[in-house]
Design a protein around this motif. Structure first.
Motif, PDB file in Angstrom:
ATOM      1  N   LEU A  10       0.807  -1.131   0.038  1.00  0.00           N
ATOM      2  CA  LEU A  10      -0.114   0.062  -0.092  1.00  0.00           C
ATOM      3  C   LEU A  10       0.874   1.150   0.003  1.00  0.00           C
ATOM      4  O   LEU A  10       0.501   2.467   0.467  1.00  0.00           O
ATOM      5  N   SER A  11       2.154   1.297  -0.475  1.00  0.00           N
ATOM      6  CA  SER A  11       2.977   2.571  -0.528  1.00  0.00           C
ATOM      7  C   SER A  11       2.422   3.551  -1.154  1.00  0.00           C
ATOM      8  O   SER A  11       2.565   4.435  -1.020  1.00  0.00           O
ATOM      9  N   THR A  15      -2.141   0.746  -8.660  1.00  0.00           N
ATOM     10  CA  THR A  15      -1.348   0.397  -9.484  1.00  0.00           C
ATOM     11  C   THR A  15      -0.487   1.708  -9.951  1.00  0.00           C
ATOM     12  O   THR A  15      -1.155   2.766  -9.961  1.00  0.00           O
ATOM     13  N   THR A  16       0.721   1.447 -10.421  1.00  0.00           N
ATOM     14  CA  THR A  16       1.448   2.545 -11.134  1.00  0.00           C
ATOM     15  C   THR A  16       1.759   2.332 -12.446  1.00  0.00           C
ATOM     16  O   THR A  16       1.680   1.281 -12.912  1.00  0.00           O
ATOM     17  N   ASN A  36       3.290  -4.273  -7.888  1.00  0.00           N
ATOM     18  CA  ASN A  36       2.319  -3.428  -8.804  1.00  0.00           C
ATOM     19  C   ASN A  36       1.063  -4.359  -8.868  1.00  0.00           C
ATOM     20  O   ASN A  36      -0.064  -4.089  -8.525  1.00  0.00           O
ATOM     21  N   VAL A  37       1.094  -5.563  -9.897  1.00  0.00           N
ATOM     22  CA  VAL A  37      -0.167  -6.465  -9.776  1.00  0.00           C
ATOM     23  C   VAL A  37       0.459  -7.859  -9.656  1.00  0.00           C
ATOM     24  O   VAL A  37       1.613  -8.171 -10.177  1.00  0.00           O
ATOM     25  N   GLU A  38      -0.565  -8.644  -9.180  1.00  0.00           N
ATOM     26  CA  GLU A  38      -0.261 -10.036  -9.123  1.00  0.00           C
ATOM     27  C   GLU A  38      -0.526 -10.425 -10.613  1.00  0.00           C
ATOM     28  O   GLU A  38      -1.398  -9.985 -11.513  1.00  0.00           O
ATOM     29  N   ASP A  97      -5.876  -6.240  -7.674  1.00  0.00           N
ATOM     30  CA  ASP A  97      -4.186  -5.907  -7.562  1.00  0.00           C
ATOM     31  C   ASP A  97      -3.776  -7.338  -8.483  1.00  0.00           C
ATOM     32  O   ASP A  97      -2.682  -7.750  -8.454  1.00  0.00           O
ATOM     33  N   ILE A  98      -4.845  -7.988  -9.657  1.00  0.00           N
ATOM     34  CA  ILE A  98      -4.400  -8.831 -10.457  1.00  0.00           C
ATOM     35  C   ILE A  98      -4.419  -8.102 -11.679  1.00  0.00           C
ATOM     36  O   ILE A  98      -5.226  -7.639 -12.283  1.00  0.00           O
TER      37      ILE A  98
END
Length: 112
Positions: A10-11, A15-16, A36-38, A97-98
């Motif tokens: 959660l920084s 996503t970036t 970033n993503v799974e 986050d996938i």
């Protein structure tokens, strides 16, 4: 772990863009292979063979699809690397986050 290398825990909170972490580029020149993503992969989950394999194909059928790495939501950076895999993912599952990782390979036709 240095938060300038990849997006996890959660920084950032989302996503970036690709290439946002140039310090995290690997020795092949690939960006964003951690965090970033799974990553959904094409393989069905199955046990690894007990003998060494070269580029093995995944199981042709199964119940769970394989996922690699960890996303921006992971609070344990050990899960954020591309070698980490999970086995309880129905193919119709959706999480925030996938995603997918796409690699562009430049092939020079002048070289063998």
């Amino acid at each position: 772990v240095d938060a300038s290398l990849f997006n996890f825990d959660l920084s950032v909170g989302h996503t970036t863009d690709v290439g946002s972490y140039p310090a995290g580029r690997n020795h092949f020149g690939l960006y964003d292979m951690a965090g970033n993503v799974e990553e959904w992969v094409d393989d069905w989950y199955g046990l690894y063979p007990s003998t060494p394999q070269i580029d093995p194909g995944g199981s042709p059928t199964g119940v769970y699809k394989e996922k690699r790495g960890g996303g921006w939501f992971e609070d344990d950076n050990n899960f954020a690397f591309s070698a980490y895999r999970t086995d309880t993912n129905y193919p119709y599952t959706y999480y925030h986050d996938i995603g997918l990782r796409v690699v562009k390979i430049n092939i020079d036709p002048k070289k063998d």
